[in-house]
Design a protein around this motif. Structure first.
Motif, PDB file in Angstrom:
ATOM      1  N   ASP A 135      -1.842   7.917   2.192  1.00  0.00           N
ATOM      2  CA  ASP A 135      -1.553   6.544   1.779  1.00  0.00           C
ATOM      3  C   ASP A 135      -1.391   6.563   0.259  1.00  0.00           C
ATOM      4  O   ASP A 135      -2.362   6.738  -0.482  1.00  0.00           O
ATOM      5  N   GLU A 195       0.616   1.404  10.335  1.00  0.00           N
ATOM      6  CA  GLU A 195       1.041   1.938   9.051  1.00  0.00           C
ATOM      7  C   GLU A 195       0.623   3.404   8.970  1.00  0.00           C
ATOM      8  O   GLU A 195      -0.412   3.751   8.390  1.00  0.00           O
ATOM      9  N   ARG A 224       0.822  -1.208   0.000  1.00  0.00           N
ATOM     10  CA  ARG A 224       0.000   0.000   0.000  1.00  0.00           C
ATOM     11  C   ARG A 224       0.859   1.263   0.000  1.00  0.00           C
ATOM     12  O   ARG A 224       0.492   2.284   0.555  1.00  0.00           O
ATOM     13  N   GLY A 225       2.019   1.147  -0.642  1.00  0.00           N
ATOM     14  CA  GLY A 225       2.906   2.300  -0.751  1.00  0.00           C
ATOM     15  C   GLY A 225       2.739   2.983  -2.095  1.00  0.00           C
ATOM     16  O   GLY A 225       1.640   3.051  -2.645  1.00  0.00           O
ATOM     17  N   PHE A 227       0.290   7.441   8.023  1.00  0.00           N
ATOM     18  CA  PHE A 227       0.398   8.187   6.774  1.00  0.00           C
ATOM     19  C   PHE A 227       1.802   8.760   6.642  1.00  0.00           C
ATOM     20  O   PHE A 227       2.439   9.122   7.637  1.00  0.00           O
ATOM     21  N   GLU A 228       2.245   8.856   5.385  1.00  0.00           N
ATOM     22  CA  GLU A 228       3.591   9.369   5.109  1.00  0.00           C
ATOM     23  C   GLU A 228       3.495  10.439   4.032  1.00  0.00           C
ATOM     24  O   GLU A 228       2.483  10.551   3.334  1.00  0.00           O
ATOM     25  N   HIS A 235      -8.670  10.805   4.085  1.00  0.00           N
ATOM     26  CA  HIS A 235      -7.515  11.701   4.128  1.00  0.00           C
ATOM     27  C   HIS A 235      -7.909  13.117   4.562  1.00  0.00           C
ATOM     28  O   HIS A 235      -7.151  14.067   4.352  1.00  0.00           O
ATOM     29  N   ARG A 240      -3.700   4.114  -1.723  1.00  0.00           N
ATOM     30  CA  ARG A 240      -5.108   4.500  -1.822  1.00  0.00           C
ATOM     31  C   ARG A 240      -5.290   5.727  -2.715  1.00  0.00           C
ATOM     32  O   ARG A 240      -6.257   5.826  -3.473  1.00  0.00           O
TER      33      ARG A 240
END
Length: 532
Positions: A414, A372, A235-236, A374-375, A502, A417
């Motif tokens: 994400d 995991e 999921r990256g 958010f980034e 988001h 997504r």
């Protein structure tokens, strides 16, 4: 058996030569046409030619064909009665014919027949010695010609038989090699590990069934309509086309235990371990790479199950440990306990505290592994990756896609997504925009400072009464249904759910015949992080 076409060809060449000579004689020495034997010879040539075309030679024995060159020999012999014309040279045709297709015995018979004809029908000028010398010269010349042609014909047949045998040997060797190739292919296809051989220019030279099934390829190596996409992590972010496993292998990079995540055409995640090995190439200056891809998804899932089990067990152990340590502490506060009992309780307390620390450490480890967060994600990169995947469809529909605005637009989210959102929206734009239409994507900042992404197309648009229902599950416009455009009506609802997760917003503006504009807005940082 001499082929009928060959018989016709030989006879026609001889007849054409006679016709050419007769034309010259008619023009230069017309008196020759008054010689009875000469006319008889010409008539015999005509009869022999008609016989050559009329007789079904394929039904007769091989020796029956020898009649034709012998009749031609007789015809030339009759024609030699013409004075001062060296028509005897035409015996070259029947003698060569006999030497090409028949045994040496028939060649000698033909040469002897030429000599007899020369004695019987040739012009009688000169003495007997002169006549004998002419006969001997003709016989020696024709014999040399016949023997030479016969030997050459035998050698040609021997060479042809040798070539046929060698061709058969080569064919058998090729069949054995093909059989061995099929066996090797069957063995490779039976392996559970995906194997693919890629050339330096990116061409797939060979692959096994495991690779085809994993990456959605057909038996020729072409990608199927629903292709798999590689990601740098689960999921990256999608791996750019120039950094995929095959692209890196084609560039000569050595991969050892490289971890790649694959999202296949059926919506499943695969954890892949990739290794490459350079193999010998046929030409110098080129390289071929074998890519070995091992699907370790089950191993990782098993490890995840063990981690989850450890988390559950550790969590369930915490409550009884807390009770044990608490009651031991209460007991240690009493003054009526014997020193030996107190010492034993302290041992229990220390052991309980160590176990509690171990449980806490295990829970912390499993929790950090499962989270995991958010980034930072660059929306520009997500848009370009999605656009690259739809480039063949856009090109095939003669549409135009333009990306403008900010060169970098970073938000927290994400990446996987967000790519789903872009894929859904671009897919709709391509499907509902006619050939020659235009699709634009603009990135920038909204008036309130949020990141803004606008997708606009020149498609058929949506009616005002249908616009409020675009996010409803399974809703499709009447125009799309009547036009037979494929779809399920779930994509827009999924996209809105991801955008709202988001803390963003999605707005759709459209009109019949005016195209559709979709505006996405995201905070540069998550609201929860700001409040924290």
């Amino acid at each position: 058996m001499i082929r009928t076409v060959s018989i016709w060809r030989w006879q026609l060449v001889f007849t054409a030569s006679i016709v050419a000579i007769v034309v010259m004689i008619t023009a230069l020495t017309p008196g020759t046409l008054g010689i009875p034997l000469f006319i008889t010879g010409l008539a015999l040539v005509v009869v022999t030619t008609l016989v050559a075309f009329a007789v079904p030679w394929q039904r007769l024995p091989r020796r029956a064909v020898v009649v034709l060159p012998l009749l031609d020999t007789l015809a030339v012999g009759l024609a030699t009665s013409a004075p001062d014309i060296r028509l005897g040279l035409l015996w070259v045709f029947p003698v060569t014919w006999l030497a090409t297709y028949f045994t040496m015995h028939w060649v000698l018979v033909g040469v002897a027949f030429c000599g007899v004809c020369l004695v019987l029908f040739a012009e009688r000028t000169g003495d007997t010695a002169d006549l004998l010398l002419r006969v001997l010269t003709v016989i020696i010349t024709l014999s040399f010609l016949g023997v030479t042609v016969r030997i050459g014909s035998q050698r040609a047949r021997a060479a042809r038989r040798l070539l046929e045998r060698r061709s058969e040997q080569v064919n058998r060797a090729a069949e054995r090699a093909e059989t061995n190739q099929r066996r090797v292919t069957q063995i490779i296809d039976a392996l559970g590990v995906a194997l693919v051989v890629v050339a330096g220019d990116g061409r797939i030279l060979q692959m096994n069934d495991a690779y085809r099934a994993l990456y959605g390829r057909d038996r020729f190596g072409d990608a199927l309509p629903s292709t798999a996409v590689e990601y740098d992590r689960r999921r990256g972010a999608a791996v750019p086309p120039g950094r995929t496993t095959l692209a890196r292998a084609a560039n000569g990079e050595q991969l050892q235990g490289e971890r790649v995540w694959l999202f296949d055409s059926e919506g499943r995640w695969h954890a892949l371990q990739v290794d490459t090995q350079t193999i010998a190439a046929a030409a110098e200056g080129t390289h071929i790479t074998l890519v070995v891809i091992d699907d370790v998804t089950e191993l990782l899932e098993a490890a995840e199950e063990r981690r989850a089990l450890a988390a559950v067990v550790s969590h369930e152990l915490r409550n009884p440990l807390t009770a044990i340590i608490g009651h031991v502490d209460l007991l240690l506060e009493r003054d009526d306990l014997a020193p030996q009992v107190t010492a034993q309780l302290e041992v229990i307390a220390n052991a309980g505290e160590r176990m509690e620390n171990l449980v806490a450490s295990t829970l912390e480890t499993t929790r950090s592994t499962a989270e995991e967060p958010f980034e930072p994600v660059d929306l520009r990169e997500v848009v370009e990756a999605s656009a690259a995947s739809y480039a063949p469809l856009i090109s095939g529909s003669r549409q135009e896609l333009a990306i403008s605005g900010a060169e970098s637009l970073v938000i927290y989210g994400d990446a996987f997504r967000l790519r789903q959102v872009l894929d859904n929206l671009l897919s709709n734009a391509v499907k509902y925009t006619p050939a020659g239409g235009r699709i634009t994507v603009r990135l920038g900042s909204a008036a309130d400072g949020q990141a803004e992404l606008v997708i606009r197309d020149t498609g058929s648009g949506i009616a005002p009464d249908e616009l409020p229902r675009v996010f409803d599950p399974y809703f499709r416009t009447d125009r799309a249904v009547l036009a037979g455009i494929a779809g399920t009506g779930l994509g827009m609802g999924i996209a809105r759910g991801i955008v709202e997760a988001h803390e963003g917003s999605i707005v759709v503006e459209s009109g019949l015949g005016a195209g559709t504009t979709i505006t996405l807005r995201f905070p540069h940082r998550r609201v929860k992080e700001v409040l924290a």
